[in-house]
Design a protein around this motif. Structure first.
Motif, mmCIF file in Angstrom:
data_model
loop_
_atom_site.group_PDB
_atom_site.id
_atom_site.type_symbol
_atom_site.label_atom_id
_atom_site.label_comp_id
_atom_site.label_asym_id
_atom_site.label_seq_id
_atom_site.Cartn_x
_atom_site.Cartn_y
_atom_site.Cartn_z
ATOM 1 N N ARG A 345 0.838 -1.209 0.000
ATOM 2 C CA ARG A 345 0.000 0.000 0.000
ATOM 3 C C ARG A 345 0.867 1.251 0.000
ATOM 4 N N LEU A 346 1.937 1.226 0.777
ATOM 5 C CA LEU A 346 2.852 2.368 0.817
ATOM 6 C C LEU A 346 3.525 2.571 -0.534
ATOM 7 N N ARG A 347 3.901 1.477 -1.187
ATOM 8 C CA ARG A 347 4.524 1.598 -2.516
ATOM 9 C C ARG A 347 3.533 2.190 -3.518
ATOM 10 N N LEU A 348 2.263 1.777 -3.423
ATOM 11 C CA LEU A 348 1.252 2.327 -4.323
ATOM 12 C C LEU A 348 1.088 3.823 -4.101
ATOM 13 N N ARG A 349 0.947 4.229 -2.857
ATOM 14 C CA ARG A 349 0.755 5.647 -2.571
ATOM 15 C C ARG A 349 1.968 6.458 -2.988
ATOM 16 N N THR A 350 3.148 5.916 -2.797
ATOM 17 C CA THR A 350 4.363 6.627 -3.218
ATOM 18 C C THR A 350 4.346 6.861 -4.723
ATOM 19 N N LYS A 351 3.987 5.838 -5.473
ATOM 20 C CA LYS A 351 3.940 5.969 -6.930
ATOM 21 C C LYS A 351 2.861 6.953 -7.356
ATOM 22 N N LEU A 352 1.707 6.905 -6.707
ATOM 23 C CA LEU A 352 0.605 7.782 -7.089
ATOM 24 C C LEU A 352 0.897 9.250 -6.796
ATOM 25 N N PHE A 353 1.614 9.522 -5.715
ATOM 26 C CA PHE A 353 1.818 10.897 -5.294
ATOM 27 C C PHE A 353 3.149 11.501 -5.731
ATOM 28 N N GLU A 354 4.032 10.713 -6.307
ATOM 29 C CA GLU A 354 5.342 11.252 -6.654
ATOM 30 C C GLU A 354 5.296 12.170 -7.876
ATOM 31 N N GLY A 355 4.234 12.081 -8.683
ATOM 32 C CA GLY A 355 4.088 12.986 -9.817
ATOM 33 C C GLY A 355 4.906 12.612 -11.031
ATOM 34 N N SER A 356 5.424 11.395 -11.096
ATOM 35 C CA SER A 356 6.191 10.978 -12.273
ATOM 36 C C SER A 356 5.256 10.831 -13.457
ATOM 37 N N ARG A 357 5.801 10.971 -14.666
ATOM 38 C CA ARG A 357 4.976 11.009 -15.862
ATOM 39 C C ARG A 357 5.406 9.955 -16.861
ATOM 40 N N TYR A 358 5.433 8.709 -16.435
ATOM 41 C CA TYR A 358 5.656 7.582 -17.338
ATOM 42 C C TYR A 358 7.000 7.653 -18.063
ATOM 43 N N GLY A 359 7.978 8.337 -17.478
ATOM 44 C CA GLY A 359 9.265 8.486 -18.128
ATOM 45 C C GLY A 359 9.391 9.723 -18.977
ATOM 46 N N LEU A 360 8.339 10.565 -19.020
ATOM 47 C CA LEU A 360 8.383 11.825 -19.763
ATOM 48 C C LEU A 360 9.153 12.867 -18.977
ATOM 49 N N PRO A 361 9.561 13.960 -19.628
ATOM 50 C CA PRO A 361 10.279 15.031 -18.905
ATOM 51 C C PRO A 361 9.479 15.511 -17.709
ATOM 52 N N PRO A 362 10.146 15.848 -16.593
ATOM 53 C CA PRO A 362 9.442 16.268 -15.383
ATOM 54 C C PRO A 362 8.712 17.586 -15.580
ATOM 55 N N MET A 363 7.663 17.776 -14.804
ATOM 56 C CA MET A 363 6.907 19.034 -14.809
ATOM 57 C C MET A 363 6.359 19.230 -13.411
ATOM 58 N N GLY A 364 5.502 20.232 -13.226
ATOM 59 C CA GLY A 364 4.888 20.436 -11.933
ATOM 60 C C GLY A 364 4.033 19.237 -11.547
ATOM 61 N N ASN A 365 3.922 18.969 -10.251
ATOM 62 C CA ASN A 365 3.157 17.821 -9.776
ATOM 63 C C ASN A 365 1.724 18.241 -9.465
ATOM 64 N N PRO A 366 0.741 17.863 -10.320
ATOM 65 C CA PRO A 366 -0.647 18.255 -10.078
ATOM 66 C C PRO A 366 -1.283 17.540 -8.898
ATOM 67 N N LEU A 367 -0.595 16.551 -8.316
ATOM 68 C CA LEU A 367 -1.149 15.815 -7.184
ATOM 69 C C LEU A 367 -0.855 16.509 -5.859
ATOM 70 N N LYS A 368 0.020 17.496 -5.890
ATOM 71 C CA LYS A 368 0.358 18.178 -4.637
ATOM 72 C C LYS A 368 -0.656 19.266 -4.331
#
Length: 368
Positions: A345-368
């Motif tokens: 569950r912790l791994r899932l939440r970490t992935k969901l909230f980290e704001g990564s974009r499938y390997g695309l260039p980083p941008m602002g995190n809309p989940l924050k």
């Protein structure tokens, strides 16, 4: 531009055009025996067919505004040339990350390059799986792109991508904006089902069993995944809700809220259960009054309304309390084993909230 009415006219047209034009689209003619009179483009220099993460970058960057595409009915013919810098020059969008990913017909067409990564595509290319952007390059359809990304993304990331492609939110500039879905769960599933023998098909179909269409924001996607993914992926295993479900208000109650329907964020209509996610950091008096009136009307209609705030969702313990409440109303018992469930569950939440974009260039995190 030379308009080709007959295939035999193509060679003559090519020869009569200036050399500078030969590298562009020479003509388009209407394919015979096509019920929809689909246009079939012909090219002097074969354009790139962007695929994999470059195709994904394209689709996630053009979700707002108007776009016009031509379905390529003979897509395999476009894969027979080596991508080169000369063909790169005709690319309209300049924002693609390098190297560009493209598909080619065989190993002999792959070349070491800092500009291109070529993927050999020997699988089928059904009609509509490659689209001409009319900007000097072609791109794999959202359905084909999803299948390609199934080879490189984790299961959780692939499910997230499915939610986004089938959702109504665009986050290409770091903010959440409304847009139309790029595809649907039904279209993705139907496409993957018929692609027998293609790498990624199994993962794609497994991921699509967990995807729900119609999500309106990354947070809504994350909440649905946390509640509904199976235990082995870190979710609570609840049955999938309908996202942004329309709830019509009886005429006798419309005067209380001055609207004809509500939209339930995560709704189980048959269970008369509505989960409302409130991502606002602060609520003014008018918003609180509106929410209270909404809740009163829904409860009068027989719905149970469960509100989830941003602060609650940010807390593992508070989210778990929400899950326990939903379990009561959905007639489910939470049956998981710890400590293994807490870890996943912790791994899932970490992935969901980290704001990564499938390997695309980083941008602002809309989940924050």
């Amino acid at each position: 531009m030379c308009i080709v009415r007959e295939k035999r006219d193509l060679v003559f047209c090519i020869e009569t055009l200036p050399s500078s034009v030969k590298d562009r689209t020479l003509s388009k003619f209407f394919a015979k025996n096509e019920e929809d009179c689909e246009k079939t483009p012909y090219y002097g220099a074969m354009p790139l067919v962007l695929s994999h993460i470059s195709a994904l970058e394209y689709w996630l960057s053009v979700r707002r505004g108007s776009r016009s595409f031509v379905r390529v009915s003979r897509a395999r013919s476009l894969l027979s040339s080596v991508p080169s810098l000369s063909s790169e020059k005709v690319l309209g969008p300049w924002w693609f990350a390098r190297p560009l990913h493209a598909i080619v017909a065989g190993q002999e067409l792959r070349r070491p390059s800092s500009e291109f990564v070529c993927h050999v595509w020997s699988g089928p290319l059904p009609k509509g799986s490659v689209l001409d952007t009319q900007n000097g390059f072609c791109v794999c359809s959202p359905e084909l792109c999803f299948l390609q990304m199934a080879n490189s993304l984790s299961m959780v990331e692939l499910i997230m991508l499915g939610f986004e492609l089938c959702g109504t939110y665009d986050v290409s500039d770091g903010d959440v904006r409304e847009c139309q879905p790029l595809t649907s769960v039904a279209k993705l599933s139907a496409f993957a089902e018929k692609m027998h023998g293609v790498n990624g098909r199994k993962n794609a179909l497994a991921a699509l069993k967990q995807v729900v269409g119609g999500s309106a924001s990354p947070r809504e996607t994350a909440l649905c995944m946390c509640l509904c993914l199976p235990y082995r992926l870190g979710g609570y295993g609840f049955e999938k809700p309908e996202l942004n479900h329309r709830i019509d208000i009886p005429s006798t109650l419309k005067s209380h809220v001055r609207q004809s329907y509500f939209v339930g964020d995560l709704c189980w209509p048959e269970r008369r259960l509505d989960v409302e996610y409130d991502g606002s950091l602060h609520l003014d008096a008018d918003r609180r009054a509106s929410d209270e009136a909404r809740r009163t009307v829904l409860e009068t209609m027989g719905f149970t309304v469960v509100a989830v705030t941003r602060k609650q969702f940010n807390s593992v313990a508070a989210t778990h309390a929400v899950a326990e409440t939903l379990a009561l109303h959905l007639g489910r018992r939470l049956r998981f084993r710890d400590p293994s469930f807490s870890q996943v569950r912790l791994r899932l939440r970490t992935k969901l909230f980290e704001g990564s974009r499938y390997g695309l260039p980083p941008m602002g995190n809309p989940l924050k």
